[in-house]
Design a protein around this motif. Structure first.
Motif, short mmCIF file in Angstrom:
data_model
loop_
_atom_site.label_atom_id
_atom_site.label_comp_id
_atom_site.label_asym_id
_atom_site.label_seq_id
_atom_site.Cartn_x
_atom_site.Cartn_y
_atom_site.Cartn_z
N ARG A 7 23.88 3.94 -1.40
CA ARG A 7 23.35 3.21 -0.27
C ARG A 7 24.31 3.34 0.89
NH1 ARG A 7 19.67 -0.92 -1.37
NH2 ARG A 7 20.11 -1.27 0.79
N ARG A 54 9.12 -11.13 -3.98
CA ARG A 54 9.89 -10.25 -3.12
C ARG A 54 10.75 -9.29 -3.93
NH1 ARG A 54 10.75 -12.74 2.21
NH2 ARG A 54 9.21 -14.39 2.37
N ASP A 57 9.40 -5.56 -5.24
CA ASP A 57 9.47 -4.35 -4.43
C ASP A 57 10.88 -3.77 -4.46
OD1 ASP A 57 6.92 -5.43 -2.23
OD2 ASP A 57 6.96 -3.53 -3.29
N ASP A 58 11.86 -4.65 -4.47
CA ASP A 58 13.23 -4.16 -4.58
C ASP A 58 13.42 -3.43 -5.91
OD1 ASP A 58 16.21 -5.03 -5.73
OD2 ASP A 58 16.20 -4.48 -3.61
N LEU A 60 11.07 -1.99 -7.75
CA LEU A 60 10.32 -0.73 -7.78
C LEU A 60 10.98 0.32 -6.91
CD1 LEU A 60 6.70 -2.12 -7.60
CD2 LEU A 60 7.81 -1.09 -9.56
N ALA A 61 11.51 -0.11 -5.77
CA ALA A 61 12.15 0.86 -4.87
C ALA A 61 13.43 1.39 -5.50
CB ALA A 61 12.48 0.20 -3.53
N ARG A 62 14.16 0.53 -6.14
CA ARG A 62 15.45 0.91 -6.72
C ARG A 62 15.28 1.75 -7.97
NH1 ARG A 62 18.83 -2.72 -4.49
NH2 ARG A 62 17.65 -2.39 -2.63
N VAL A 143 2.11 -7.01 -8.97
CA VAL A 143 1.56 -5.75 -9.46
C VAL A 143 0.25 -6.00 -10.18
CG1 VAL A 143 3.62 -4.35 -9.53
CG2 VAL A 143 3.12 -5.85 -11.43
N ARG A 179 -4.44 0.89 -7.30
CA ARG A 179 -3.10 0.31 -7.47
C ARG A 179 -2.10 1.00 -6.61
NH1 ARG A 179 -1.98 -2.68 -12.38
NH2 ARG A 179 0.04 -1.80 -12.30
N GLN B 134 1.70 4.87 -1.63
CA GLN B 134 1.29 3.51 -1.96
C GLN B 134 2.15 2.99 -3.09
OE1 GLN B 134 -2.76 1.33 -2.11
NE2 GLN B 134 -2.52 2.26 -4.11
N THR B 135 2.71 1.81 -2.92
CA THR B 135 3.56 1.24 -3.97
C THR B 135 2.69 0.56 -5.00
OG1 THR B 135 3.72 -0.91 -2.92
CG2 THR B 135 5.27 0.75 -2.20
N LEU B 136 3.30 0.20 -6.12
CA LEU B 136 2.55 -0.47 -7.18
C LEU B 136 2.11 -1.86 -6.75
CD1 LEU B 136 4.65 0.62 -10.26
CD2 LEU B 136 2.40 1.41 -9.60
N ILE B 139 1.35 -1.94 -1.14
CA ILE B 139 1.75 -1.65 0.24
C ILE B 139 1.64 -0.14 0.46
CG2 ILE B 139 3.59 -1.87 1.93
CD1 ILE B 139 3.51 -4.46 1.06
N LYS B 158 12.82 6.09 1.04
CA LYS B 158 13.88 5.39 1.75
C LYS B 158 13.30 4.24 2.56
CE LYS B 158 18.12 5.28 3.46
NZ LYS B 158 18.58 4.04 2.92
N TYR B 160 10.69 2.58 1.83
CA TYR B 160 10.35 1.53 0.87
C TYR B 160 11.58 0.67 0.58
CZ TYR B 160 8.16 -0.53 -3.35
OH TYR B 160 7.63 -1.37 -4.29
N GLU B 161 12.72 1.35 0.42
CA GLU B 161 13.95 0.60 0.17
C GLU B 161 14.29 -0.28 1.36
OE1 GLU B 161 16.46 3.76 -2.50
OE2 GLU B 161 17.55 2.62 -0.96
N TYR B 163 12.27 -1.47 3.57
CA TYR B 163 11.32 -2.58 3.62
C TYR B 163 11.72 -3.66 2.62
CZ TYR B 163 6.99 -5.10 2.50
OH TYR B 163 6.07 -6.07 2.22
N SER B 164 12.05 -3.23 1.39
CA SER B 164 12.36 -4.23 0.37
C SER B 164 13.65 -4.96 0.71
CB SER B 164 12.43 -3.60 -1.02
OG SER B 164 13.69 -3.02 -1.24
N ASP B 165 14.55 -4.30 1.46
CA ASP B 165 15.78 -4.98 1.83
C ASP B 165 15.58 -5.88 3.04
OD1 ASP B 165 18.21 -2.37 1.04
OD2 ASP B 165 17.43 -4.05 -0.12
N PHE B 166 15.24 -5.26 4.19
CA PHE B 166 15.36 -6.02 5.43
C PHE B 166 14.14 -6.84 5.77
CE2 PHE B 166 19.42 -4.49 6.18
CZ PHE B 166 19.46 -3.17 5.81
N LEU B 168 11.64 -7.93 3.11
CA LEU B 168 11.40 -8.87 2.02
C LEU B 168 12.54 -9.83 1.79
CD1 LEU B 168 9.53 -6.80 -0.64
CD2 LEU B 168 8.65 -8.36 1.04
N LYS B 169 13.78 -9.37 1.97
CA LYS B 169 14.87 -10.26 1.63
C LYS B 169 15.17 -11.22 2.78
CE LYS B 169 16.90 -7.51 -1.93
NZ LYS B 169 16.60 -6.09 -1.67
N LEU B 190 17.36 4.58 12.11
CA LEU B 190 18.48 5.36 11.56
C LEU B 190 17.97 6.35 10.52
CD1 LEU B 190 21.27 4.56 12.54
CD2 LEU B 190 21.73 3.64 10.30
N VAL B 194 18.04 10.52 10.58
CA VAL B 194 18.63 11.33 9.51
C VAL B 194 17.62 12.35 9.00
CG1 VAL B 194 19.42 11.23 7.13
CG2 VAL B 194 20.30 9.60 8.78
#
Lengths: 179, 205
Positions: A7, A54, A57-58, A60-62, A143, A179, B134-136, B139, B158, B160-161, B163-166, B168-169, B190, B194
């Motif tokens: 990261r 919340r 998604d973290d 699934l992304a990770r 999900v 899905r 499309q995510t599970l 979204i 990236k 997706y990551e 989104y899930s960080d800034f 959702l959190k 950013l 890249v």
């Protein structure tokens, strides 16, 4: 609580003690705010739910996992990947029912209760880690899997092990589309 | 549609001086005046009138309130300098197009001859490629990029990551609502930079 490698931010870990203490302070405050154990349990469950919707998604992304094709795959995923990623422990999974939609996660180590020996007498039916149940429920709902999650056994209450029960509520036939 | 970002490289628009009569055929379309026929010199069919004599037009009216087509039909106003180019989509139009794509996506996954299709992943045209992930959780992330641009799959993961960080959190962000998070915007830009540097340079959004 470290971020996965690769990261952009630096890998800073927050102390596990701080997290466990924070959780403990949360439960203690809720006990002061609410008289009845059921209310505290509900509150923890609701908080866990907001975290779960919340966190999924973290996760699934990770972890970049593929869609689970069955309830037992889902339960395995929760135990082996999610719990490992977020709490550093791997509960064992067992299937409880012949219909294949009830599962148990057996935790022999639970970091949240590191500093708790047993529940005080007046809080006998408190589910200390009910937040976890809410998290799992919220995450599954996002999900599109409805489930009921609760503690079946709790070491803090004198049982032999800590067991979280997950009961999936809907048939998987509508898993196929959209899905 | 909860978020959209135009990360355009400078757009090509053309400004030319014309004398009466105008050899382009213009017609009104939606709220703009567009070129219907007479493509030449970088001015293409579908380009909209962006400015007249340096002053930006306001839809179908000039900056001082006259109707553009009337203005251009009057020989007394010539010679006139008109700027043509592709008009940017308004947010309503984007909303509408996103909903349309959402429906097409669903239809696509139903029509697919393969069982368990995941829906439209890529739409390819001469001038751009639309990538969709499309995510599970349902979204969809869509990226429109130059057809030669590579690494879009990694970019989508990236995003997706990010989104899930800034998004959702952020405890003050409610799910399904438009995303108004500064950190999300910054990190997204950013990541786009890249990705652009990594592949051949081209417009992306």
């Amino acid at each position: 609580m470290s971020r996965s490698p690769g990261r952009k931010q630096e890998n800073h870990k927050i102390s596990r003690e701080l997290f466990v203490l924070t959780y403990g302070a949360l439960v203690a405050q809720l006990c002061k705010d609410y008289e009845k154990d059921e209310d505290v349990n509900d509150c923890l469950d609701r908080m866990g739910y907001s975290i779960g919707v919340r966190l999924i998604d973290d996760f699934l992304a990770r972890s970049a996992v593929k869609k689970c094709r069955s309830y037992s795959e889902t339960a395995d995923m929760i135990a082996q990947v999610a719990f490992k990623m977020y709490l550093g422990v791997t509960p064992s999974v067992s299937c409880n029912s012949a219909t294949g939609n009830e599962f148990s996660l057996i935790l022999d180590k639970n970091p949240l209760v590191d500093f708790v020996e047993e529940l005080p007498a007046e809080r006998a039916s408190l589910c200390y880690c009910n937040l976890l149940c809410g998290v799992i429920r919220g995450a599954l709902e996002m999900v599109h899997l409805a489930a009921e999650v609760s503690f079946l056994q709790d070491r803090l209450k004198g049982d032999a092990v800590t067991e979280i029960g997950i009961t999936f509520l809907r048939k998987p036939e509508d898993k196929k589309h959209r899905r | 549609l909860i978020y959209q970002l135009d990360h355009y490289a400078p757009r090509a628009d053309t400004e030319k001086t014309f004398s009466f009569p105008l050899d382009l055929v213009l017609r009104p379309h939606d709220e703009r005046v567009v070129v219907a026929f007479g493509q030449r010199d970088g001015i293409r069919v579908g380009h909209a009138v962006l400015a007249i004599n340096g002053a930006e037009v306001n839809g179908r009216f000039t900056a001082d309130g006259k109707d553009v087509l009337e203005f251009l039909g009057n020989p007394a106003n010539y010679p006139v300098s008109i700027r043509f180019g592709r008009h940017r989509l308004s947010s309503n139009e984007k909303l509408m197009l996103a909903s349309m794509f959402h429906s097409l996506f669903a239809i696509g996954s139903q029509l697919s001859p393969e069982v368990g299709s995941s829906g439209i992943e890529m739409l390819e045209t001469d001038t751009f490629k639309l990538h969709c992930f499309q995510t599970l959780t349902g979204i969809k992330f869509m990226v429109l990029a130059d057809p030669r641009q590579t690494g879009i799959d990694a970019l989508l993961r990236k995003i997706y990551e990010i989104y899930s960080d800034f998004a959702l959190k952020n405890p003050f962000y409610s799910l399904e609502m438009p995303i108004r998070c500064e950190l999300f915007d910054q990190n997204l830009k950013l990541a786009l930079e890249v990705a652009e540097k990594a592949g051949p340079f081209g417009p992306g959004s």
